[in-house]
Design an enzyme around this catalytic site. Structure first.
Site, PDB file in Angstrom:
ATOM      1  N   LYS A  73      41.874  67.593  76.751  1.00  0.00           N
ATOM      2  CA  LYS A  73      41.080  66.381  76.722  1.00  0.00           C
ATOM      3  C   LYS A  73      40.606  66.422  75.486  1.00  0.00           C
ATOM      4  O   LYS A  73      39.900  67.370  74.927  1.00  0.00           O
ATOM      5  CB  LYS A  73      39.917  66.639  77.857  1.00  0.00           C
ATOM      6  CG  LYS A  73      38.960  65.503  78.135  1.00  0.00           C
ATOM      7  CD  LYS A  73      38.162  65.615  79.366  1.00  0.00           C
ATOM      8  CE  LYS A  73      37.417  64.629  79.762  1.00  0.00           C
ATOM      9  NZ  LYS A  73      36.647  64.504  80.928  1.00  0.00           N
ATOM     10  N   GLY A 126      51.480  67.303  89.121  1.00  0.00           N
ATOM     11  CA  GLY A 126      51.736  66.389  90.522  1.00  0.00           C
ATOM     12  C   GLY A 126      51.140  65.265  90.298  1.00  0.00           C
ATOM     13  O   GLY A 126      51.383  64.327  91.194  1.00  0.00           O
ATOM     14  N   ASP A 167      31.294  62.275  90.887  1.00  0.00           N
ATOM     15  CA  ASP A 167      32.377  61.307  90.735  1.00  0.00           C
ATOM     16  C   ASP A 167      33.723  61.569  91.597  1.00  0.00           C
ATOM     17  O   ASP A 167      34.762  61.509  91.051  1.00  0.00           O
ATOM     18  CB  ASP A 167      32.726  61.773  89.311  1.00  0.00           C
ATOM     19  CG  ASP A 167      33.400  60.544  88.392  1.00  0.00           C
ATOM     20  OD1 ASP A 167      33.298  59.351  88.977  1.00  0.00           O
ATOM     21  OD2 ASP A 167      34.168  60.564  87.300  1.00  0.00           O
ATOM     22  N   LYS A 169      36.651  60.613  93.640  1.00  0.00           N
ATOM     23  CA  LYS A 169      37.488  59.442  93.850  1.00  0.00           C
ATOM     24  C   LYS A 169      38.999  60.081  93.691  1.00  0.00           C
ATOM     25  O   LYS A 169      39.179  61.054  92.996  1.00  0.00           O
ATOM     26  CB  LYS A 169      37.055  58.139  92.739  1.00  0.00           C
ATOM     27  CG  LYS A 169      37.259  58.585  91.507  1.00  0.00           C
ATOM     28  CD  LYS A 169      36.885  57.437  90.214  1.00  0.00           C
ATOM     29  CE  LYS A 169      36.866  57.971  88.937  1.00  0.00           C
ATOM     30  NZ  LYS A 169      36.645  56.701  88.300  1.00  0.00           N
TER      31      LYS A 169
END
Length: 351
Positions: A73, A126, A167, A169
């Site tokens: 990241k 995945g 967060d 989701k």
């Protein structure tokens, strides 16, 4: 429940307590003494962008020395500052380097240079649950329950450390080679004892108390779990509309409609998670997470076996080897530019 079953449940709850007490010790050592600067950009070969965001990107990289693949990241410090995300970014790294749980993505290295911050994580080939859910349409209840159980255990772990995730989701849940979940993106996670007030998260998943600008606590994660279970089992979220404001109106109204194929146990669990009244929301009552773990919808769930990753996954993602990116979308590639002058040194000194 018979005496034997009750005794088994009691001893399981005791061993969970012991486990969490030990986990907290381990966490606090690293929380108080965060690891810093554990690698360098030159040690990695950059291969492909896996995702992009408003102040950075995530890339598949290969560690030159070991040949291992990681997800890196990369955050542009100046953009982080412009978007007022300094605190969130420092939180993310400090939390990730301190946690350790089977369903949380592992932070392997972190470092910074003049322009960017870097977090190097385990690569989960995945891809996002989101893409599999959209492709399949919806998950069967046993399939949804397998994932939900991992989130319940993960939240139990995080909350015991006074961490709110904020967060949840399908985009932030990666599916690993064994078909288990890896929770990623701790950009909104925060260590809070008591209440907090920041408006953050994704519209469809926001709890009513966040929308109403009330102080809120970890119960927002249990609300989000209700939204996630609904979306996994239905194929769409319980509250949706074209504009966020319309979504918010639906969320605070306290009205939810269920597809006719939902089992009565599932509907009952969701009514208790998608509960606007905090004094009634499961996960937030005196029995805490046990109201959820002991709910009828989870009657067949062996919590210990899930934690130990001994349960056979309902779905294993296809992948052709360690550096395969076929489960991720394609993005435009961009050079990583590093300035000759240090940017925002003060703001990120603790990173």
């Amino acid at each position: 429940m018979g005496n034997a079953a009750a005794a088994k449940k009691g001893s399981e709850q005791e061993s969970v307590k012991e486990f969490l007490a030990k986990a907290k010790e381990d966490f606090l050592k690293k929380w108080e003494n965060p690891a810093q600067n554990t690698a360098h950009l030159d040690q990695f070969e950059r291969i492909k962008t896996l995702g992009t965001g408003s102040f950075g990107r995530v890339m598949l990289v290969k560690h030159k020395e070991t040949g291992n693949h990681f997800a890196m990241k990369i955050l542009d410090k100046q953009k982080v500052v412009k978007l007022k995300q300094i605190e969130h970014t420092l939180n993310e790294k400090r939390i990730l380097q301190a946690v350790n749980f089977p369903f949380l993505v592992k932070l392997e290295y972190s470092f910074k240079d003049n322009s960017n911050l870097y977090m190097v994580m385990e690569y989960v080939p995945g891809g996002e649950m989101f893409s599999h859910l959209r492709r399949i349409g919806r998950f069967s209840e046993p399939h949804a329950r397998f994932y939900a159980a991992q989130i319940v255990l993960t939240f139990e772990y995080l909350h015991s450390l006074d961490l709110i995730y904020r967060d949840l989701k399908p985009e932030n849940l990666l599916i690993d080679q064994q078909g288990y979940i890896q929770v990623t993106d701790f950009g909104f996670a925060k260590r809070v004892k008591g209440r907090t007030w920041t408006l953050c998260g994704t519209p469809e998943y926001l709890a009513p108390e966040i929308i109403l600008s009330k102080g809120y606590n970890k119960a927002v994660d249990w609300w989000a779990l209700g939204v996630l279970i609904y979306e996994m089992a239905a194929g769409y979220p319980p509250f949706f509309a074209d504009q966020p404001i319309q979504i918010y109106e639906k969320i605070v109204s306290g009205k939810v409609r269920f597809p006719s194929h939902f089992s009565s146990d599932l509907k009952d669990l969701l009514r208790n998670l998608l509960q606007v009244d905090l004094t009634k929301r499961f996960g937030n009552l005196k029995n805490g997470v046990n109201d959820i773990k002991n709910h009828k919808w989870f009657a067949t769930t062996d919590w210990i076996a899930i934690y130990q990753r001994k349960v056979e996954a309902p779905f294993i993602p296809k992948f052709k080897g360690p550096g395969d990116t076929s489960n991720f979308d394609d993005y435009e590639e961009e050079e990583i530019r590093v300035s000759i002058n240090e940017k925002c040194g003060k703001e990120f000194s603790e990173f």
